[in-house]
Write an enzyme that holds these catalytic residues in place. Structure first.
Site, PDB file in Angstrom:
ATOM      1  N   ASP A  22     -21.033 -36.287 -13.567  1.00  0.00           N
ATOM      2  CA  ASP A  22     -19.974 -35.302 -13.330  1.00  0.00           C
ATOM      3  C   ASP A  22     -19.181 -35.644 -12.075  1.00  0.00           C
ATOM      4  O   ASP A  22     -19.725 -36.191 -11.114  1.00  0.00           O
ATOM      5  CB  ASP A  22     -20.614 -33.910 -13.192  1.00  0.00           C
ATOM      6  CG  ASP A  22     -19.582 -32.800 -13.265  1.00  0.00           C
ATOM      7  OD1 ASP A  22     -18.520 -33.005 -13.890  1.00  0.00           O
ATOM      8  OD2 ASP A  22     -19.837 -31.718 -12.704  1.00  0.00           O
ATOM      9  N   ARG A  26     -12.541 -34.787 -10.236  1.00  0.00           N
ATOM     10  CA  ARG A  26     -12.402 -34.389  -8.827  1.00  0.00           C
ATOM     11  C   ARG A  26     -12.284 -35.604  -7.917  1.00  0.00           C
ATOM     12  O   ARG A  26     -11.580 -35.572  -6.915  1.00  0.00           O
ATOM     13  CB  ARG A  26     -13.607 -33.525  -8.417  1.00  0.00           C
ATOM     14  CG  ARG A  26     -13.426 -32.059  -8.735  1.00  0.00           C
ATOM     15  CD  ARG A  26     -14.711 -31.283  -8.644  1.00  0.00           C
ATOM     16  NE  ARG A  26     -15.562 -31.545  -9.804  1.00  0.00           N
ATOM     17  CZ  ARG A  26     -16.805 -31.128  -9.895  1.00  0.00           C
ATOM     18  NH1 ARG A  26     -17.353 -30.465  -8.888  1.00  0.00           N
ATOM     19  NH2 ARG A  26     -17.519 -31.382 -10.967  1.00  0.00           N
ATOM     20  N   HIS A  39     -12.379 -41.703 -14.391  1.00  0.00           N
ATOM     21  CA  HIS A  39     -13.293 -42.187 -15.432  1.00  0.00           C
ATOM     22  C   HIS A  39     -13.452 -43.709 -15.354  1.00  0.00           C
ATOM     23  O   HIS A  39     -14.548 -44.239 -15.543  1.00  0.00           O
ATOM     24  CB  HIS A  39     -12.773 -41.790 -16.810  1.00  0.00           C
ATOM     25  CG  HIS A  39     -12.695 -40.303 -17.016  1.00  0.00           C
ATOM     26  ND1 HIS A  39     -13.792 -39.484 -16.917  1.00  0.00           N
ATOM     27  CD2 HIS A  39     -11.642 -39.489 -17.313  1.00  0.00           C
ATOM     28  CE1 HIS A  39     -13.430 -38.237 -17.141  1.00  0.00           C
ATOM     29  NE2 HIS A  39     -12.136 -38.215 -17.390  1.00  0.00           N
ATOM     30  N   LEU A 133     -34.654 -52.168 -20.676  1.00  0.00           N
ATOM     31  CA  LEU A 133     -34.183 -50.788 -20.598  1.00  0.00           C
ATOM     32  C   LEU A 133     -33.457 -50.375 -21.872  1.00  0.00           C
ATOM     33  O   LEU A 133     -32.627 -51.113 -22.401  1.00  0.00           O
ATOM     34  CB  LEU A 133     -33.235 -50.652 -19.399  1.00  0.00           C
ATOM     35  CG  LEU A 133     -32.520 -49.305 -19.237  1.00  0.00           C
ATOM     36  CD1 LEU A 133     -33.502 -48.226 -18.798  1.00  0.00           C
ATOM     37  CD2 LEU A 133     -31.367 -49.423 -18.244  1.00  0.00           C
TER      38      LEU A 133
END
Length: 248
Positions: A22, A26, A39, A133
């Site tokens: 998140d 901002r 982004h 992973l």
């Protein structure tokens, strides 16, 4: 400053970490840039965190990349995000292959544009022999959507006599979730200073440790991940029991 990696107990690394990424918008506003540039800069954070998780032996890393609610954002932003996703997949596949990373997706992938789903499927296929992973992207995903979908499939199986209502329990229900083949996350991280789980992995995080940081996602790097894990390692996980029971 000493890296938190050196402070980690290597015998207590979470097997599965989930992250709500998140703060991109901002971050962009803070730097006087368009939201999409936030982004774009967030991709570098993904790269760093995936690398860090692989270095210390995390087995599964789930990133909340695009929620079902995100479709309600302005069309220009959604279109830009879809374009960025395709570009990121193309740009990162070689690096993921080099680092022995597998790729999985959870969510309503059928709702994604065809060019995005095609790129995703191609990347998943290319990386499916890797043994390191497991990077899980939550795309067009929400926890409520996932639970409703699970219930639909259970009802269909009950109608077809594949399961009996009296045999339904939490263990059976979990097999209908999109994360059935991976353990629930021990640690959930959220960036940007917000204190909520935003419809993410609602069933799976019942006993996850929650870690919140004020850092905006584009500023988050692998040492921030190590700091979150260090914090996790200094907690007592009781699963409803008392401290005395755990010690006995």
């Amino acid at each position: 400053m000493e890296s938190f990696r050196k402070k980690l107990n290597k015998s207590n690394i979470p097997e599965h970490i989930a992250i709500i990424m998140d703060g991109n918008g901002r971050w962009a506003a803070k730097h006087g840039k368009a939201r999409v540039l936030g982004h774009e800069n967030g991709v570098e954070s993904v790269r760093s965190v995936v690398e860090g998780a692989g270095e210390i032996g995390v087995k599964h890393l789930t990133l909340y990349a695009f929620s079902t609610e995100n479709w309600d954002r302005p069309k220009e932003e959604v279109d830009a995000l879809m374009s960025l996703l395709v570009h990121a997949i193309e740009a990162e596949t070689e690096s993921l292959m080099k680092n022995n990373v597998r790729l999985s997706v959870i969510g309503n992938v059928d709702a994604m544009p065809v060019n995005v789903s095609d790129k995703l499927n191609g990347c998943i296929e290319q990386l499916n022999q890797n043994t390191g992973l497991n990077l899980v992207l939550a795309l067009s995903y929400s926890g409520q959507w996932e639970i409703v979908e699970a219930v639909k499939h259970m009802v269909n199986d009950a109608i077809e006599k594949k399961i009996l209502p009296e045999n339904i329990n939490d263990k059976l229900f979990k097999t209908y979730l999109s994360t059935t083949n991976i353990p629930d996350p021990e640690l959930l991280i959220r960036t940007s200073g917000e204190y909520r789980v935003s419809n993410f992995l609602l069933w799976q995080i019942a006993y996850s440790e929650l870690y919140f940081t004020d850092k905006l996602w584009p500023d988050f790097r692998k040492d921030d991940l190590f700091e979150a894990i260090f914090d996790y390692q200094n907690r007592e996980r009781r699963f409803g029991k008392t401290s005395e029971q755990l010690m006995s």
